[in-house]
Design a protein around this motif. Structure first.
Motif, PDB file in Angstrom:
ATOM      1  N   PRO A   1       0.804  -1.226   0.000  1.00 36.31           N
ATOM      2  CA  PRO A   1       0.000   0.000   0.000  1.00 36.31           C
ATOM      3  C   PRO A   1       0.835   1.274   0.000  1.00 36.31           C
ATOM      4  O   PRO A   1       0.437   2.287  -0.589  1.00 36.31           O
ATOM      5  CB  PRO A   1      -0.822  -0.119   1.296  1.00 36.31           C
ATOM      6  N   GLN A   2       2.003   1.253   0.681  1.00 34.48           N
ATOM      7  CA  GLN A   2       2.858   2.428   0.769  1.00 34.48           C
ATOM      8  C   GLN A   2       4.066   2.264  -0.149  1.00 34.48           C
ATOM      9  O   GLN A   2       4.465   1.152  -0.478  1.00 34.48           O
ATOM     10  CB  GLN A   2       3.349   2.662   2.216  1.00 34.48           C
ATOM     11  N   TYR A   3       4.667   3.403  -0.511  1.00 30.08           N
ATOM     12  CA  TYR A   3       5.872   3.353  -1.338  1.00 30.08           C
ATOM     13  C   TYR A   3       7.114   3.330  -0.472  1.00 30.08           C
ATOM     14  O   TYR A   3       7.242   4.100   0.483  1.00 30.08           O
ATOM     15  CB  TYR A   3       5.964   4.569  -2.268  1.00 30.08           C
ATOM     16  N   ALA A   4       8.050   2.444  -0.816  1.00 33.45           N
ATOM     17  CA  ALA A   4       9.396   2.448  -0.249  1.00 33.45           C
ATOM     18  C   ALA A   4      10.342   2.035  -1.354  1.00 33.45           C
ATOM     19  O   ALA A   4      10.004   1.188  -2.199  1.00 33.45           O
ATOM     20  CB  ALA A   4       9.516   1.505   0.946  1.00 33.45           C
ATOM     21  N   SER A   5      11.519   2.619  -1.366  1.00 33.75           N
ATOM     22  CA  SER A   5      12.499   2.281  -2.398  1.00 33.75           C
ATOM     23  C   SER A   5      12.872   0.810  -2.341  1.00 33.75           C
ATOM     24  O   SER A   5      13.134   0.190  -3.380  1.00 33.75           O
ATOM     25  CB  SER A   5      13.745   3.146  -2.226  1.00 33.75           C
ATOM     26  N   SER A   6      12.890   0.224  -1.131  1.00 32.88           N
ATOM     27  CA  SER A   6      13.316  -1.165  -0.971  1.00 32.88           C
ATOM     28  C   SER A   6      12.212  -2.171  -1.288  1.00 32.88           C
ATOM     29  O   SER A   6      12.489  -3.375  -1.334  1.00 32.88           O
ATOM     30  CB  SER A   6      13.814  -1.396   0.458  1.00 32.88           C
ATOM     31  N   THR A   7      10.989  -1.727  -1.485  1.00 33.79           N
ATOM     32  CA  THR A   7       9.901  -2.649  -1.847  1.00 33.79           C
ATOM     33  C   THR A   7       9.340  -2.268  -3.220  1.00 33.79           C
ATOM     34  O   THR A   7       9.760  -2.828  -4.239  1.00 33.79           O
ATOM     35  CB  THR A   7       8.788  -2.624  -0.783  1.00 33.79           C
ATOM     36  N   THR A   8       8.447  -1.308  -3.265  1.00 40.18           N
ATOM     37  CA  THR A   8       7.859  -0.902  -4.541  1.00 40.18           C
ATOM     38  C   THR A   8       8.921  -0.420  -5.515  1.00 40.18           C
ATOM     39  O   THR A   8       8.920  -0.793  -6.692  1.00 40.18           O
ATOM     40  CB  THR A   8       6.813   0.206  -4.311  1.00 40.18           C
ATOM     41  N   GLY A   9       9.847   0.414  -5.036  1.00 45.37           N
ATOM     42  CA  GLY A   9      10.885   0.919  -5.922  1.00 45.37           C
ATOM     43  C   GLY A   9      11.740  -0.189  -6.494  1.00 45.37           C
ATOM     44  O   GLY A   9      12.095  -0.187  -7.676  1.00 45.37           O
ATOM     45  N   SER A  10      12.075  -1.173  -5.659  1.00 45.59           N
ATOM     46  CA  SER A  10      12.932  -2.271  -6.092  1.00 45.59           C
ATOM     47  C   SER A  10      12.249  -3.154  -7.133  1.00 45.59           C
ATOM     48  O   SER A  10      12.831  -3.463  -8.183  1.00 45.59           O
ATOM     49  CB  SER A  10      13.331  -3.111  -4.878  1.00 45.59           C
ATOM     50  N   ILE A  11      11.018  -3.563  -6.866  1.00 50.75           N
ATOM     51  CA  ILE A  11      10.354  -4.479  -7.802  1.00 50.75           C
ATOM     52  C   ILE A  11      10.000  -3.776  -9.116  1.00 50.75           C
ATOM     53  O   ILE A  11      10.015  -4.400 -10.174  1.00 50.75           O
ATOM     54  CB  ILE A  11       9.105  -5.128  -7.168  1.00 50.75           C
ATOM     55  N   LEU A  12       9.717  -2.477  -9.055  1.00 52.64           N
ATOM     56  CA  LEU A  12       9.465  -1.752 -10.300  1.00 52.64           C
ATOM     57  C   LEU A  12      10.746  -1.585 -11.100  1.00 52.64           C
ATOM     58  O   LEU A  12      10.741  -1.709 -12.332  1.00 52.64           O
ATOM     59  CB  LEU A  12       8.845  -0.381 -10.006  1.00 52.64           C
ATOM     60  N   ALA A  13      11.852  -1.296 -10.424  1.00 52.20           N
ATOM     61  CA  ALA A  13      13.132  -1.163 -11.117  1.00 52.20           C
ATOM     62  C   ALA A  13      13.488  -2.463 -11.833  1.00 52.20           C
ATOM     63  O   ALA A  13      13.949  -2.448 -12.980  1.00 52.20           O
ATOM     64  CB  ALA A  13      14.225  -0.764 -10.135  1.00 52.20           C
ATOM     65  N   ASN A  14      13.272  -3.592 -11.159  1.00 51.01           N
ATOM     66  CA  ASN A  14      13.531  -4.888 -11.792  1.00 51.01           C
ATOM     67  C   ASN A  14      12.629  -5.103 -13.006  1.00 51.01           C
ATOM     68  O   ASN A  14      13.075  -5.597 -14.047  1.00 51.01           O
ATOM     69  CB  ASN A  14      13.324  -6.015 -10.782  1.00 51.01           C
TER      70      ASN A  14
END
Length: 525
Positions: free
Chosen positions: A300-313
């Motif tokens: 639900p929330q944005y974090a570089s280590s979760t949402t940011g990481s999986i989107l970057a991949n």
């Protein structure tokens, strides 16, 4: 025409790259791209003038003359010889290539070099590329041939040959939906857990330690000590029939969401660090003729280590495809009213109206290092710079994970009718490395003890940063958290389940998806 010296320079760059990175290159990666382009153009890549095509003898001499036996492993000296030999004749004789042949050769060299970069251990370690990014050999041949054909078509003005296997009935206009999550070990064996953690912690967005050699040493230390304890944690929550809770809850959600959305959508799972990988799901959608894809991070929330990481991949994998998909992303939904109402309806049964069934409610979010919050504040004046930095969302902290968590707790407390003194917020799962890394506060484990000592006997705890139960909710809160609370004097810790694949959540998620894709196939505008 284009001088062969230009192509020669590109090939030399390719050879030097192989030499520097100690790559043992196969004929598949070294010379086959040029042969594929040559065969498709009907002209020898090796120094042919614009006036005519090649004969079978010229093609043969191009292959044999450069010392390139097909399907053999080549050492580094042979790689250099291959690069020079493939265009050596044209370079030293001053011959030229036609526009189509030149474009095809350059495209083939570029694709081959990119494929070898992905195979390079040094390249993977520097960029923390998960193992699933390893190029598939059969696909690589097809991709190289397609690149050469397309480039040749640009040079000659002809349309490239299209043999696209998108003949499945009803494929046109469908939207792909990938439910994205971090991942889970394949089994509870220590080696499988270590394999998973190596990919997870190897991501620079997850373990963002600088400089690189310090991170490497730290990662090796963690991989030598942490998997044993982590494997024990996974064993305590592993289902004997279904396996990983995160995986089987996600599979059940995928199946239910597919039924809810209907035939206009194709729903897949995509994990960043374990099977099914995001890249595999993108390839499956492409094979089904689905190019319009909605990425749905299950956080639900944005974090570089979760949402940011999986989107970057996902972006990295998508960019490596010759026909890149058209991607859109479901943004953080922590403040979406549909989601909040779903949470309220799900939690009220256990908490009672206004939390009447418990003494206190603790919202426990996954923790992250403080610097991952401050990095989102481009002003440098708000995030963690003043005591009330998370009192409300504003431009400066709009992407701050901690601020979004506080906003989530406030909105959920309002929906649940909780009084201000009836709820608290904490952050769990910290990895402080003996105090060298500061993580966002307050800490959940410290709150469990302090609330028990304050006289809270029946405490409800939930994890709004997760949508599916996993080791952090079932073991860290359900087992370790319960022990800590009871040891401090608490009577009962009620661990509330995540949304998982509940019918209410399936309905809500379908609403969120449709809002991003208002008119899919089969539905009227």
């Amino acid at each position: 025409g284009y001088p062969c010296s230009v192509v020669f320079q590109q090939l030399v760059r390719l050879a030097l790259f192989c030499f520097r990175n100690n790559i043992i290159m196969t004929a598949f990666l070294g010379f086959e791209p040029l042969l594929a382009a040559q065969d498709m153009l009907g002209t020898s890549i090796r120094g042919v003038s614009t006036g005519g095509g090649s004969s079978s003898s010229s093609s043969s001499s191009s292959s044999s003359g450069s010392g390139l036996p097909n399907h053999q492993f080549l050492d580094r000296p042979k790689v250099s010889a291959c690069a020079a030999g493939s265009c050596g004749g044209g370079f030293f004789s001053g011959q030229t290539l036609s526009g189509g042949a030149f474009a095809a050769a350059c495209a083939a060299v570029f694709v081959a070099r990119k494929a070898m970069m992905q195979r390079s251990p040094r390249f993977r370690s520097q960029r923390s590329i998960p193992k699933n990014f390893e190029p598939n050999r059969s696909q690589g041949r097809h991709q190289m041939a397609a690149a050469a054909a397309a480039a040749a078509a640009v040079g000659t003005g002809n349309s490239p040959p299209l043999e696209i296997a998108a003949t499945t009935a009803g494929w046109k206009g469908k939207t792909g939906v990938i439910l994205m999550n971090i991942g889970t070990p394949a089994t509870t064996e220590v080696e499988d857990v270590r394999d998973y953690l190596s990919r997870f912690l190897g991501d620079d967005r997850v373990l963002d330690v600088q400089p690189a050699f310090i991170k490497y040493l730290l990662l090796q230390l963690l991989l030598a000590t942490r998997p044993q304890k982590a494997a024990e944690n996974y064993r305590r929550i592993w289902d004997s029939d279904k396996g990983s809770p995160l995986l089987f809850h996600s599979e059940e959600l995928k199946e239910s969401l597919q039924k809810e959305l209907g035939d206009g959508f194709v729903v897949k799972l995509g994990m960043a660090y374990s099977e099914p990988f995001v890249g595999d799901s993108l390839k499956e959608l492409a094979a089904a003729g689905v190019d319009d894809v909605l990425l749905v991070p299950m956080f639900p929330q944005y974090a570089s280590s979760t949402t940011g990481s999986i989107l970057a991949n996902a972006y990295t994998v998508a960019s490596e495809s010759f026909c890149t998909p058209y991607l859109r992303v479901l943004p953080p939904f922590f403040d979406d009213d549909n989601y909040l109402n779903c949470m309220r309806d799900t939690l009220t049964e256990s908490l009672g109206e206004g939390g009447s069934e418990v003494d206190h409610v603790l919202f426990s979010f996954h923790g992250i290092p403080e610097r991952q919050c401050t990095a989102t504040d481009d002003s440098g004046e708000v995030c963690l710079k003043r005591p009330d930095c998370c009192a409300d969302l504003q431009r400066e902290n709009r992407n701050c994970y901690r601020a979004q968590c506080y906003e989530s707790a406030r909105l959920l407390a309002q929906k649940l009718g909780l009084a201000d003194d009836k709820w608290s917020i904490g952050f769990q799962s910290r990895l402080t490395l003996r105090g060298t890394v500061q993580w966002i506060r307050p800490y959940t484990d410290e709150l469990l003890e302090s609330l028990a000592r304050r006289g809270v006997e029946k405490l409800a705890i939930l994890a709004p940063s997760f949508t599916a139960d996993c080791v952090e909710t079932l073991d860290e809160l359900g087992n370790e958290g319960r022990e800590e609370f009871e040891a401090a004097g608490g009577k009962e810790l009620v661990v509330l389940p995540c949304l998982n694949s509940s019918p209410r959540w399936v309905e809500t998620l379908a609403t969120l998806v449709r809002a991003q894709v208002p008119h899919p196939a089969g539905e009227e505008a």
